[in-house]
Enzyme design. Structure first.
Site, PDB file in Angstrom:
ATOM      1  N   LYS A   6       0.808  -1.228   0.000  1.00  0.00           N
ATOM      2  CA  LYS A   6       0.000   0.000   0.000  1.00  0.00           C
ATOM      3  C   LYS A   6       0.839   1.275   0.000  1.00  0.00           C
ATOM      4  O   LYS A   6       0.437   2.301  -0.521  1.00  0.00           O
ATOM      5  CB  LYS A   6      -0.961  -0.001   1.180  1.00  0.00           C
ATOM      6  CG  LYS A   6      -2.100  -1.005   1.016  1.00  0.00           C
ATOM      7  CD  LYS A   6      -3.243  -0.706   1.953  1.00  0.00           C
ATOM      8  CE  LYS A   6      -4.466  -1.542   1.608  1.00  0.00           C
ATOM      9  NZ  LYS A   6      -4.270  -2.981   1.972  1.00  0.00           N
ATOM     10  N   GLU A  37     -10.075   7.129   3.693  1.00  0.00           N
ATOM     11  CA  GLU A  37     -10.978   6.246   4.426  1.00  0.00           C
ATOM     12  C   GLU A  37     -10.239   4.929   4.622  1.00  0.00           C
ATOM     13  O   GLU A  37      -9.345   4.580   3.856  1.00  0.00           O
ATOM     14  CB  GLU A  37     -12.274   6.019   3.647  1.00  0.00           C
ATOM     15  CG  GLU A  37     -12.277   4.836   2.678  1.00  0.00           C
ATOM     16  CD  GLU A  37     -11.413   5.040   1.443  1.00  0.00           C
ATOM     17  OE1 GLU A  37     -11.052   6.200   1.158  1.00  0.00           O
ATOM     18  OE2 GLU A  37     -11.082   4.047   0.785  1.00  0.00           O
ATOM     19  N   SER A  77       1.680  -9.814  -1.052  1.00  0.00           N
ATOM     20  CA  SER A  77       1.311  -8.404  -0.857  1.00  0.00           C
ATOM     21  C   SER A  77       1.650  -7.848   0.519  1.00  0.00           C
ATOM     22  O   SER A  77       1.879  -6.654   0.659  1.00  0.00           O
ATOM     23  CB  SER A  77      -0.184  -8.224  -1.126  1.00  0.00           C
ATOM     24  OG  SER A  77      -0.957  -9.090  -0.316  1.00  0.00           O
TER      25      SER A  77
HETATM   26  C1  PLP Z   1      -5.123  -3.972   1.532  1.00  0.00           C
HETATM   27  C2  PLP Z   1      -4.422  -5.246   1.258  1.00  0.00           C
HETATM   28  C3  PLP Z   1      -4.803  -6.092   0.185  1.00  0.00           C
HETATM   29  C4  PLP Z   1      -5.992  -5.817  -0.681  1.00  0.00           C
HETATM   30  O1  PLP Z   1      -5.941  -4.649  -1.435  1.00  0.00           O
HETATM   31  P1  PLP Z   1      -5.689  -4.647  -3.013  1.00  0.00           P
HETATM   32  O2  PLP Z   1      -5.990  -3.260  -3.420  1.00  0.00           O
HETATM   33  O3  PLP Z   1      -6.604  -5.655  -3.629  1.00  0.00           O
HETATM   34  O4  PLP Z   1      -4.269  -5.008  -3.230  1.00  0.00           O
HETATM   35  C5  PLP Z   1      -4.064  -7.234  -0.043  1.00  0.00           C
HETATM   36  N1  PLP Z   1      -3.006  -7.565   0.726  1.00  0.00           N
HETATM   37  C6  PLP Z   1      -2.617  -6.797   1.773  1.00  0.00           C
HETATM   38  C7  PLP Z   1      -1.460  -7.229   2.587  1.00  0.00           C
HETATM   39  C8  PLP Z   1      -3.308  -5.621   2.071  1.00  0.00           C
HETATM   40  O5  PLP Z   1      -2.924  -4.876   3.112  1.00  0.00           O
END
Ligand code: PLP
Length: 393
Positions: A89, A111, A377
């Site tokens: 993010k 938000e 992610s």
């Molecule tokens: C917020 C988040 C997601 C989901 O958000 P996307 O916009 O779909 O990437 C996925 N993995 C993690 C670790 C997150 O914090």
């Protein structure tokens, strides 16, 4: 087939900017300026320097040996979990704060649902010394105490949304309302590839640093620029968009999206948008979303807060519609099992969102020579309590 946004802000049948008239000047200012600002060499230089020295990029591309043996393919992990603040993010919030500065904005609003995007936003506001207000549903404030405290520690003001179900969509409404009332000095940082045009395109471009790095990292490690598969989880879709971005137009690279099936597609407690959703307008764009017969948004469910969203971004609705990406639904139980597997096989505790992407490999037919990149992610520290409650390790 075109997969990137067109000049009207559409991805095939999806996208656009469905906003109240009062919001039009803000969104239009952004639309007219975002590309010129982002393409400016001095912007690129500052963005790249922060990604390197503050976020810690490039994130490693790691050949997971034991995971590869387990699945019978060459499995790489793109280590977004190693970024500052523990997920992808921050790539987007760094980009948007630099953009807001160049637009002369004095205040940031955002938000947040689980608080991950709120923390990433509060972080970059502290970095730049800009005021930060984060709207969060009152119910979520109680559920996500550690992230609320993180935001406060970083100097942000957390404002409870008290209307409706007191969760993410209500926080979004509050943020929009604030933006309408403060159009001149405020920038609204949206955290995924959702919202009215140009947000989905802007966020995808900031996150595309992920696939940009994959090209040279794969060349170095495999002697080829592209993998056979890229697998990513999809909440709104920003980490997936960033890991697909430079490969979208190459049909030899198969794109796989893991959706949160929750307790099962037919359980009534799910967030599998492509299976359960229909076209409609959510968060300012036309996309696929889970809704009742008369168009009310259905409350989603996923064990992972980041995937607990009733829609997907318009880019992903188009990738699904066009058959460019394969969407696989992963239940809470399948994700938890895959998360624990990664802990045992590789010594990496993944975010439960990311564990959905790992679980997707169980539903793919793989050959030994296949090269896969799983976009990891985020890291699982934030999810420790969920792992403990689930048990079974
Ligand atoms: C917020 C988040 C997601 C989901 O958000 P996307 O916009 O779909 O990437 C996925 N993995 C993690 C670790 C997150 O914090």
């Amino acid at each position: 087939m075109q997969y990137k946004v067109d000049k009207n802000g559409y991805y095939g049948n999806f996208g656009g900017a469905f906003i109240p008239e009062m919001l039009y000047p803000n969104v239009e200012e952004l639309r007219q300026n975002y590309l010129a600002i982002m393409e400016d060499p001095s912007f690129q230089q500052e963005f790249k320097a922060l990604l390197s020295d503050y976020v810690g990029r490039p994130s490693p591309l790691y050949l997971a040996q034991r995971l590869s043996e387990h699945f019978g393919a060459r499995v790489y992990l793109k280590r977004e979990d190693l970024n500052h603040t523990g997920a992808h993010k921050i790539n987007n919030t760094i980009g948007q704060i630099l953009l807001a500065q160049r637009l002369g904005k004095k205040r940031i609003i955002a938000e947040t649902g689980a608080g991950q995007h709120g923390v990433a936003t509060a972080t970059v506001c502290a970095l730049m010394g800009i005021d930060c207000v984060v709207y969060m549903g009152e119910v979520d404030i109680h559920r996500q105490k550690p992230n609320v405290e993180r935001m406060k520690l970083l100097g942000a003001k957390v404002v409870p949304a008290l209307s409706g179900s007191k969760t993410l969509k209500d926080a979004t409404n509050e943020a929009m309302r604030h933006w309408i009332n403060n159009p001149v000095d405020t920038h609204y940082i949206i955290g995924s590839v959702v919202g009215p045009h140009p947000y989905p395109d802007m966020v995808a471009r900031f996150q595309s640093v992920i696939s940009e790095e994959m090209i040279w990292q794969l060349e170095e490690k495999e002697g080829r620029k592209s993998p056979d598969y890229i697998v990513a989880c999809v909440g709104g879709g920003s980490n997936a968009a960033g890991s697909y971005y430079h490969y979208m137009d190459d049909p030899a690279v198969k794109l796989v999206a893991a959706e949160a099936g929750g307790e099962g597609i037919k359980s009534g407690k799910s967030a599998a948008t492509t299976f359960l959703g229909k076209p409609g307008v959510l968060h300012g764009s036309k996309t696929l979303l889970m809704q009742t017969q008369d168009g009310q948004v259905v409350e989603p469910h996923s064990i992972s807060a980041g995937l607990d969203y009733p829609g997907i971004g318009p880019l992903h609705a188009h990738l699904f519609d066009a058959g460019r990406a394969r969407f696989i639904s992963i239940t809470d139980a399948e994700a938890m099992k895959a998360g624990i597997l990664l802990c045992k096989l590789e010594g990496i505790i993944p975010a439960i969102e990311s564990a959905h992407a790992i679980a997707a490999l169980n539903k793919m037919e793989l050959a030994d020579a296949d090269v896969l990149v799983i976009n990891l992610s985020g890291r699982g520290d934030k999810d420790l309590e969920t792992y403990i409650k689930w048990g079974g390790y």
